[in-house]
Design an enzyme around this catalytic site. Structure first.
Site, PDB file in Angstrom:
ATOM      1  N   ARG A   1      39.228  39.571  35.958  1.00  0.00           N
ATOM      2  CA  ARG A   1      39.160  40.078  37.325  1.00  0.00           C
ATOM      3  C   ARG A   1      39.517  41.557  37.346  1.00  0.00           C
ATOM      4  O   ARG A   1      40.502  41.971  36.730  1.00  0.00           O
ATOM      5  CB  ARG A   1      40.132  39.287  38.205  1.00  0.00           C
ATOM      6  CG  ARG A   1      39.523  38.873  39.521  1.00  0.00           C
ATOM      7  CD  ARG A   1      40.468  38.034  40.315  1.00  0.00           C
ATOM      8  NE  ARG A   1      41.342  38.837  41.143  1.00  0.00           N
ATOM      9  CZ  ARG A   1      42.137  38.314  42.074  1.00  0.00           C
ATOM     10  NH1 ARG A   1      42.148  37.010  42.258  1.00  0.00           N
ATOM     11  NH2 ARG A   1      42.903  39.091  42.793  1.00  0.00           N
TER      12      ARG A   1
ATOM     13  N   LYS B   1      48.209  30.352  44.530  1.00  0.00           N
ATOM     14  CA  LYS B   1      47.666  29.997  45.847  1.00  0.00           C
ATOM     15  C   LYS B   1      46.266  29.407  45.750  1.00  0.00           C
ATOM     16  O   LYS B   1      45.982  28.391  46.373  1.00  0.00           O
ATOM     17  CB  LYS B   1      47.609  31.220  46.773  1.00  0.00           C
ATOM     18  CG  LYS B   1      48.947  31.722  47.238  1.00  0.00           C
ATOM     19  CD  LYS B   1      48.792  32.732  48.374  1.00  0.00           C
ATOM     20  CE  LYS B   1      47.919  33.927  48.000  1.00  0.00           C
ATOM     21  NZ  LYS B   1      48.466  34.798  46.955  1.00  0.00           N
TER      22      LYS B   1
ATOM     23  N   ARG C   1      49.722  45.532  43.762  1.00  0.00           N
ATOM     24  CA  ARG C   1      49.538  44.350  44.610  1.00  0.00           C
ATOM     25  C   ARG C   1      50.877  43.694  44.933  1.00  0.00           C
ATOM     26  O   ARG C   1      51.099  43.219  46.044  1.00  0.00           O
ATOM     27  CB  ARG C   1      48.581  43.353  43.941  1.00  0.00           C
ATOM     28  CG  ARG C   1      47.114  43.795  44.078  1.00  0.00           C
ATOM     29  CD  ARG C   1      46.212  43.195  43.017  1.00  0.00           C
ATOM     30  NE  ARG C   1      46.209  41.756  42.986  1.00  0.00           N
ATOM     31  CZ  ARG C   1      45.958  41.043  41.891  1.00  0.00           C
ATOM     32  NH1 ARG C   1      45.733  41.632  40.730  1.00  0.00           N
ATOM     33  NH2 ARG C   1      45.963  39.731  41.954  1.00  0.00           N
TER      34      ARG C   1
ATOM     35  N   ARG D   1      45.731  35.696  33.063  1.00  0.00           N
ATOM     36  CA  ARG D   1      44.476  35.427  33.756  1.00  0.00           C
ATOM     37  C   ARG D   1      43.457  36.538  33.493  1.00  0.00           C
ATOM     38  O   ARG D   1      42.263  36.290  33.385  1.00  0.00           O
ATOM     39  CB  ARG D   1      44.737  35.299  35.264  1.00  0.00           C
ATOM     40  CG  ARG D   1      43.481  34.993  36.067  1.00  0.00           C
ATOM     41  CD  ARG D   1      43.790  34.709  37.519  1.00  0.00           C
ATOM     42  NE  ARG D   1      43.956  35.928  38.294  1.00  0.00           N
ATOM     43  CZ  ARG D   1      44.341  35.967  39.567  1.00  0.00           C
ATOM     44  NH1 ARG D   1      44.613  34.840  40.198  1.00  0.00           N
ATOM     45  NH2 ARG D   1      44.462  37.108  40.201  1.00  0.00           N
TER      46      ARG D   1
ATOM     47  N   ARG E   1      47.933  38.762  55.983  1.00  0.00           N
ATOM     48  CA  ARG E   1      48.641  39.458  54.911  1.00  0.00           C
ATOM     49  C   ARG E   1      49.530  40.572  55.437  1.00  0.00           C
ATOM     50  O   ARG E   1      50.127  41.309  54.655  1.00  0.00           O
ATOM     51  CB  ARG E   1      47.595  40.071  53.994  1.00  0.00           C
ATOM     52  CG  ARG E   1      47.754  39.696  52.535  1.00  0.00           C
ATOM     53  CD  ARG E   1      46.589  40.334  51.828  1.00  0.00           C
ATOM     54  NE  ARG E   1      46.635  40.244  50.419  1.00  0.00           N
ATOM     55  CZ  ARG E   1      46.103  39.251  49.718  1.00  0.00           C
ATOM     56  NH1 ARG E   1      45.576  38.215  50.313  1.00  0.00           N
ATOM     57  NH2 ARG E   1      46.134  39.306  48.416  1.00  0.00           N
TER      58      ARG E   1
HETATM   59  P1  ADP Z   1      45.890  38.178  45.110  1.00  0.00           P
HETATM   60  O1  ADP Z   1      46.605  37.361  46.115  1.00  0.00           O
HETATM   61  O2  ADP Z   1      45.932  37.554  43.732  1.00  0.00           O
HETATM   62  O3  ADP Z   1      46.285  39.618  45.073  1.00  0.00           O
HETATM   63  P2  ADP Z   1      43.331  37.863  46.589  1.00  0.00           P
HETATM   64  O4  ADP Z   1      42.157  37.274  45.908  1.00  0.00           O
HETATM   65  O5  ADP Z   1      43.984  37.090  47.666  1.00  0.00           O
HETATM   66  O6  ADP Z   1      44.336  38.200  45.403  1.00  0.00           O
HETATM   67  O7  ADP Z   1      42.962  39.309  47.184  1.00  0.00           O
HETATM   68  C1  ADP Z   1      42.356  40.299  46.393  1.00  0.00           C
HETATM   69  C2  ADP Z   1      42.207  41.605  47.201  1.00  0.00           C
HETATM   70  O8  ADP Z   1      41.364  41.371  48.348  1.00  0.00           O
HETATM   71  C3  ADP Z   1      43.501  42.161  47.803  1.00  0.00           C
HETATM   72  O9  ADP Z   1      44.240  42.929  46.886  1.00  0.00           O
HETATM   73  C4  ADP Z   1      42.940  42.995  48.982  1.00  0.00           C
HETATM   74  O10 ADP Z   1      42.392  44.220  48.533  1.00  0.00           O
HETATM   75  C5  ADP Z   1      41.793  42.133  49.482  1.00  0.00           C
HETATM   76  N1  ADP Z   1      42.274  41.204  50.541  1.00  0.00           N
HETATM   77  C6  ADP Z   1      42.320  39.844  50.467  1.00  0.00           C
HETATM   78  N2  ADP Z   1      42.814  39.316  51.609  1.00  0.00           N
HETATM   79  C7  ADP Z   1      43.088  40.361  52.430  1.00  0.00           C
HETATM   80  C8  ADP Z   1      43.633  40.495  53.738  1.00  0.00           C
HETATM   81  N3  ADP Z   1      44.000  39.425  54.453  1.00  0.00           N
HETATM   82  N4  ADP Z   1      43.771  41.739  54.260  1.00  0.00           N
HETATM   83  C9  ADP Z   1      43.402  42.812  53.580  1.00  0.00           C
HETATM   84  N5  ADP Z   1      42.900  42.780  52.331  1.00  0.00           N
HETATM   85  C10 ADP Z   1      42.737  41.570  51.755  1.00  0.00           C
END
Ligand code: ADP
Length: 188
Positions: free
Chosen positions: A133, A13, A144, A127, A88
């Protein structure tokens, strides 16, 4: 162009968001990036989010929704935006609809990038070696992915019901996937 990008962790993404943002001349807004920047900057928001992120759990909706509402007030979203990582869960999707309705706008499309969980796990572990990360450990990746299946997958059904969903296969070369995305959006 007002777009949402959905897909499991590791589907690509972030990479594709940057390319689409460039193509359409709109800002890519990643809630994950905003949270990470706040953790790094040791802000109040970062302190609130950190524990959830390190476990692979969602940050509470009140926190995330307020952050996005605020971000969508910035001037750079006048021509549109691409949201990556938000909404999400279905409650966030309803909240986003409300924010846009308040501004007299709506989404043009929601793009789901698909990839199976074996493929994304392999990508995320790779990654982890490169970027380090904090949430790219095997346990947290599993969590996740489970959160994605349980909370985020229903978001695609919500948008499918609104006739907004476009599905694109995320397996293949980065350029190939970008071409598929642009073609799919053009075909709408
Ligand atoms: P990925 O999609 O690879 O898991 P992201 O960088 O999108 O990683 O998100 C990392 C973390 O940030 C998530 O696991 C969550 O804890 C938090 N997060 C990101 N976007 C949201 C959201 N819309 N609602 C709640 N938590 C979020």
């Amino acid at each position: 162009m007002r777009l949402v990008l959905v897909g499991p962790p590791g589907a690509g993404k972030g990479t594709q968001a940057a390319r689409l943002a460039d193509t359409y001349g709109i800002p890519a807004i990643s809630t994950g990036d905003i949270f990470r920047a706040n953790v790094k900057g040791e802000t109040e928001l970062g302190r609130e989010a950190q524990g959830y992120m390190s476990r692979g759990a969602l940050v509470p909706d009140e926190v995330t929704n307020a952050m996005v509402r605020d971000r969508l007030l910035h001037e750079d979203v006048a021509a549109g935006f691409l949201l990556d990582g938000y909404p999400r869960n279905p409650d966030q999707a309803v909240e986003l609809d409300g924010m846009l309705a308040d501004n007299g706008t709506a989404l043009n499309a929601v793009v789901e990038i698909t990839a199976d969980s074996d493929e994304v796990t392999t990508r995320l572990l790779k990654r982890a070696e490169i970027e380090g990360r904090a949430d790219d450990t095997e346990d947290v990746i599993r969590k996740r992915l489970a959160v994605y299946a349980e909370s985020t997958a229903p978001v695609t059904a919500y948008y499918e019901g609104q006739g907004l969903l476009v599905r694109v296969d995320g397996i293949g070369e980065v350029d190939e996937v970008t071409d598929r995305l642009v073609d799919a959006l053009r075909a709408r």
